[in-house]
Design a protein around this motif. Structure first.
Motif, PDB file in Angstrom:
ATOM      1  N   LEU A  50       0.781  -0.712  -0.251  1.00 35.14           N
ATOM      2  CA  LEU A  50      -0.171  -0.066   0.062  1.00 35.14           C
ATOM      3  C   LEU A  50       0.717   1.542   0.282  1.00 35.14           C
ATOM      4  O   LEU A  50       2.149   1.418   0.326  1.00 35.14           O
ATOM      5  CB  LEU A  50      -1.073   0.266   1.126  1.00 35.14           C
ATOM      6  N   LEU A  51       0.702   2.177  -0.366  1.00 35.24           N
ATOM      7  CA  LEU A  51       0.956   3.786  -0.765  1.00 35.24           C
ATOM      8  C   LEU A  51       1.038   4.344   1.052  1.00 35.24           C
ATOM      9  O   LEU A  51       0.394   3.551   1.630  1.00 35.24           O
ATOM     10  CB  LEU A  51      -0.069   4.328  -1.218  1.00 35.24           C
ATOM     11  N   PRO A  52       1.706   4.510   1.160  1.00 32.64           N
ATOM     12  CA  PRO A  52       2.115   5.450   2.488  1.00 32.64           C
ATOM     13  C   PRO A  52       1.055   6.935   3.252  1.00 32.64           C
ATOM     14  O   PRO A  52       0.580   7.056   2.963  1.00 32.64           O
ATOM     15  CB  PRO A  52       1.593   5.074   1.942  1.00 32.64           C
ATOM     16  N   LEU A  76       3.400  11.432 -11.966  1.00 36.83           N
ATOM     17  CA  LEU A  76       1.769  11.092 -10.913  1.00 36.83           C
ATOM     18  C   LEU A  76       2.279   9.709 -12.134  1.00 36.83           C
ATOM     19  O   LEU A  76       2.875  10.003 -12.784  1.00 36.83           O
ATOM     20  CB  LEU A  76       1.103  12.241 -11.389  1.00 36.83           C
ATOM     21  N   CYS A  77       1.824   9.066 -10.895  1.00 39.04           N
ATOM     22  CA  CYS A  77       1.611   7.288 -11.695  1.00 39.04           C
ATOM     23  C   CYS A  77       0.373   7.711 -12.773  1.00 39.04           C
ATOM     24  O   CYS A  77      -0.881   8.054 -12.491  1.00 39.04           O
ATOM     25  CB  CYS A  77       1.353   7.075 -10.740  1.00 39.04           C
ATOM     26  N   ALA A  78       0.189   7.436 -14.561  1.00 46.55           N
ATOM     27  CA  ALA A  78      -0.436   6.996 -15.095  1.00 46.55           C
ATOM     28  C   ALA A  78      -1.660   6.541 -15.126  1.00 46.55           C
ATOM     29  O   ALA A  78      -2.381   7.463 -15.098  1.00 46.55           O
ATOM     30  CB  ALA A  78       0.343   6.404 -16.352  1.00 46.55           C
ATOM     31  N   GLU A  79      -1.760   5.663 -14.370  1.00 46.44           N
ATOM     32  CA  GLU A  79      -2.385   4.553 -13.424  1.00 46.44           C
ATOM     33  C   GLU A  79      -2.743   4.946 -12.822  1.00 46.44           C
ATOM     34  O   GLU A  79      -4.176   5.357 -12.548  1.00 46.44           O
ATOM     35  CB  GLU A  79      -2.039   3.959 -13.364  1.00 46.44           C
ATOM     36  N   GLY A  80      -3.173   6.261 -11.988  1.00 45.71           N
ATOM     37  CA  GLY A  80      -3.503   6.327 -10.678  1.00 45.71           C
ATOM     38  C   GLY A  80      -4.037   5.589 -10.313  1.00 45.71           C
ATOM     39  O   GLY A  80      -3.031   5.210  -9.401  1.00 45.71           O
ATOM     40  N   CYS A 126      -3.992   2.094 -10.787  1.00 48.71           N
ATOM     41  CA  CYS A 126      -2.285   0.857 -10.246  1.00 48.71           C
ATOM     42  C   CYS A 126      -2.759   0.340  -9.677  1.00 48.71           C
ATOM     43  O   CYS A 126      -3.280   0.539  -8.738  1.00 48.71           O
ATOM     44  CB  CYS A 126      -1.672   2.540 -10.317  1.00 48.71           C
ATOM     45  N   ARG A 127      -1.891  -1.158 -10.493  1.00 49.55           N
ATOM     46  CA  ARG A 127      -1.763  -2.445  -9.025  1.00 49.55           C
ATOM     47  C   ARG A 127      -0.818  -2.606  -9.237  1.00 49.55           C
ATOM     48  O   ARG A 127      -0.491  -3.422  -8.612  1.00 49.55           O
ATOM     49  CB  ARG A 127      -2.515  -3.390  -9.609  1.00 49.55           C
ATOM     50  N   ASP A 128       0.581  -1.628  -9.217  1.00 52.19           N
ATOM     51  CA  ASP A 128       1.606  -2.000  -9.124  1.00 52.19           C
ATOM     52  C   ASP A 128       2.406  -1.836  -8.463  1.00 52.19           C
ATOM     53  O   ASP A 128       2.636  -0.351  -7.605  1.00 52.19           O
ATOM     54  CB  ASP A 128       2.649  -1.331 -10.161  1.00 52.19           C
ATOM     55  N   ARG A 129       2.447  -2.817  -6.940  1.00 54.26           N
ATOM     56  CA  ARG A 129       2.783  -2.289  -5.582  1.00 54.26           C
ATOM     57  C   ARG A 129       4.253  -2.575  -5.317  1.00 54.26           C
ATOM     58  O   ARG A 129       4.652  -2.490  -3.799  1.00 54.26           O
ATOM     59  CB  ARG A 129       1.787  -3.180  -4.534  1.00 54.26           C
ATOM     60  N   THR A 130       4.772  -2.893  -6.291  1.00 56.46           N
ATOM     61  CA  THR A 130       6.389  -2.691  -6.291  1.00 56.46           C
ATOM     62  C   THR A 130       6.941  -1.295  -5.546  1.00 56.46           C
ATOM     63  O   THR A 130       6.631  -0.465  -5.065  1.00 56.46           O
ATOM     64  CB  THR A 130       7.420  -2.932  -6.910  1.00 56.46           C
ATOM     65  N   LEU A 145     -10.662   4.727  -2.102  1.00 55.35           N
ATOM     66  CA  LEU A 145     -10.133   4.164  -1.148  1.00 55.35           C
ATOM     67  C   LEU A 145     -10.300   2.838  -1.078  1.00 55.35           C
ATOM     68  O   LEU A 145      -8.959   2.629  -0.923  1.00 55.35           O
ATOM     69  CB  LEU A 145      -9.781   5.692  -0.027  1.00 55.35           C
ATOM     70  N   PHE A 146     -11.036   2.328  -1.364  1.00 56.70           N
ATOM     71  CA  PHE A 146     -11.682   0.752  -1.156  1.00 56.70           C
ATOM     72  C   PHE A 146     -10.892   0.229  -2.143  1.00 56.70           C
ATOM     73  O   PHE A 146     -10.502  -0.391  -2.143  1.00 56.70           O
ATOM     74  CB  PHE A 146     -13.487   1.245  -0.976  1.00 56.70           C
ATOM     75  N   ASN A 147     -11.207   0.978  -3.366  1.00 55.76           N
ATOM     76  CA  ASN A 147     -10.354   0.517  -4.815  1.00 55.76           C
ATOM     77  C   ASN A 147      -9.024   0.504  -4.166  1.00 55.76           C
ATOM     78  O   ASN A 147      -8.706  -0.277  -5.418  1.00 55.76           O
ATOM     79  CB  ASN A 147     -11.301   0.547  -5.870  1.00 55.76           C
ATOM     80  N   TRP A 148      -8.648   1.358  -3.889  1.00 55.28           N
ATOM     81  CA  TRP A 148      -6.985   1.121  -3.812  1.00 55.28           C
ATOM     82  C   TRP A 148      -6.439   0.079  -2.659  1.00 55.28           C
ATOM     83  O   TRP A 148      -5.571  -0.476  -3.241  1.00 55.28           O
ATOM     84  CB  TRP A 148      -7.033   2.479  -3.867  1.00 55.28           C
ATOM     85  N   ILE A 149      -7.177   0.304  -2.097  1.00 52.53           N
ATOM     86  CA  ILE A 149      -7.234  -0.993  -0.964  1.00 52.53           C
ATOM     87  C   ILE A 149      -7.577  -2.194  -1.558  1.00 52.53           C
ATOM     88  O   ILE A 149      -6.687  -3.449  -1.033  1.00 52.53           O
ATOM     89  CB  ILE A 149      -7.626  -0.528   0.013  1.00 52.53           C
ATOM     90  N   ASP A 150      -7.760  -2.416  -2.331  1.00 49.64           N
ATOM     91  CA  ASP A 150      -8.721  -3.812  -2.948  1.00 49.64           C
ATOM     92  C   ASP A 150      -7.206  -4.051  -3.833  1.00 49.64           C
ATOM     93  O   ASP A 150      -7.674  -3.967  -5.039  1.00 49.64           O
ATOM     94  CB  ASP A 150      -9.927  -3.814  -3.694  1.00 49.64           C
ATOM     95  N   VAL A 151      -6.476  -4.576  -4.130  1.00 50.73           N
ATOM     96  CA  VAL A 151      -5.442  -4.558  -5.012  1.00 50.73           C
ATOM     97  C   VAL A 151      -5.780  -6.019  -6.040  1.00 50.73           C
ATOM     98  O   VAL A 151      -5.437  -5.614  -6.962  1.00 50.73           O
ATOM     99  CB  VAL A 151      -4.209  -4.979  -3.895  1.00 50.73           C
ATOM    100  N   ASP A 152      -6.124  -6.625  -5.251  1.00 49.81           N
ATOM    101  CA  ASP A 152      -6.092  -7.612  -6.874  1.00 49.81           C
ATOM    102  C   ASP A 152      -8.214  -7.986  -6.957  1.00 49.81           C
ATOM    103  O   ASP A 152      -7.761  -8.245  -8.004  1.00 49.81           O
ATOM    104  CB  ASP A 152      -6.780  -8.692  -6.013  1.00 49.81           C
ATOM    105  N   GLY A 153      -8.488  -6.598  -6.593  1.00 48.08           N
ATOM    106  CA  GLY A 153      -9.628  -6.116  -7.798  1.00 48.08           C
ATOM    107  C   GLY A 153     -10.848  -6.903  -7.377  1.00 48.08           C
ATOM    108  O   GLY A 153     -12.067  -6.991  -8.513  1.00 48.08           O
TER     109      GLY A 153
END
Length: 247
Positions: free
Chosen positions: A16-18, A31-35, A38-42, A76-84
């Motif tokens: 998760l972001l921080p 800014l990340c283009a996916e906003g 984005c599902r890249d959590r590296t 916020l919910f969708n950001w936390i829901d990493v796997d969609g």
């Protein structure tokens, strides 16, 4: 290195972001283009780019001349829901503890007992309804639900009032209508025109479209009910409620 992750990592991946950090006083990142999608959590990606709910996001949007994404309970919910998956596990929420702590202005620890309290239906996951009921009143800036896009706002195109039908506007099907009954007005969803009703609500979440008294009454009015009335309704509920679930 931006210290922005709160230590929530699994197998070398920052889930998760921080949280609030020295980033507030540094130059904003690109800014990340996916906003929010984005599902890249590296860790490398999250350190290099700013995303919604990061402490430097709004300033990054301002500097780069970009309209910021709406920050709502839904986003916020969708950001936390990493796997969609459309639901949150206890691991998802624990990884989100740093950002939730910043938004709520205090340290948030997702304990087993707290998760059980959030999981009202006991299915080991937290739905958006369960999440928003808990997080909504606790965020400092009182985030909006952010679900307007899920409802039709076309007043001239009545939506289907049959419970469970996802039809958002009446679209006549002439061939099927004539074949079944001359003069019948049938929608492409398979239901009659009479089953379609107007939605007339200024609220973010309109009342159900199958309430056919739309626009006649104000459903936000509260009426005082005496103890005798409450007891009558309680008996009605006790005698009619069936504690069974269907899937």
């Amino acid at each position: 290195r931006h210290d922005d992750f709160g230590g929530a990592k699994t197998g070398g991946i920052a889930l998760l972001l921080p949280t609030l950090s020295q980033r507030d006083f540094a130059a904003p990142r690109p800014l990340c283009a996916e906003g929010g999608r984005c599902r890249d959590r590296t860790e490398t990606h999250l350190e290099a780019y700013s995303h919604p709910f990061a402490s430097d996001y709004c300033r990054a949007c301002e500097v780069q001349g970009v309209e910021p994404e709406e920050q709502s309970l839904w986003s916020l919910f969708n950001w936390i829901d990493v796997d969609g998956s459309g639901r949150l596990s206890i691991e998802d929420l624990r990884a989100a503890a740093p950002v939730l702590s910043r938004l709520m202005g205090k340290a948030i620890e997702i304990t087993d007992s707290l998760f059980q309290a959030l999981d009202k239906d006991g299915n080991c996951y937290v739905s958006f309804h369960e999440f928003s009921a808990w997080a909504g009143p606790r965020t400092i800036e009182k985030l909006e639900l952010g679900v307007k896009h899920l409802f039709s706002h076309e007043q001239d195109a009545p939506s289907c009032g049959i419970v469970g039908c996802c039809c958002s506007s009446f679209e006549p099907t002439i061939e099927r209508s004539v074949a079944l009954e001359p003069g019948l007005r049938l929608c492409s969803c398979g239901h009659k025109f009479s089953a379609h009703v107007q939605k007339s609500s200024d609220e973010e979440v309109p009342y159900p479209s199958h309430w056919k008294c739309a626009g006649i009454f104000d459903f936000n009015d509260l009426e005082n009910a005496g103890d005798d009335v409450v007891q009558v309704f309680q008996r009605l509920l006790d005698n009619t409620h069936v504690g069974k679930w269907t899937h």
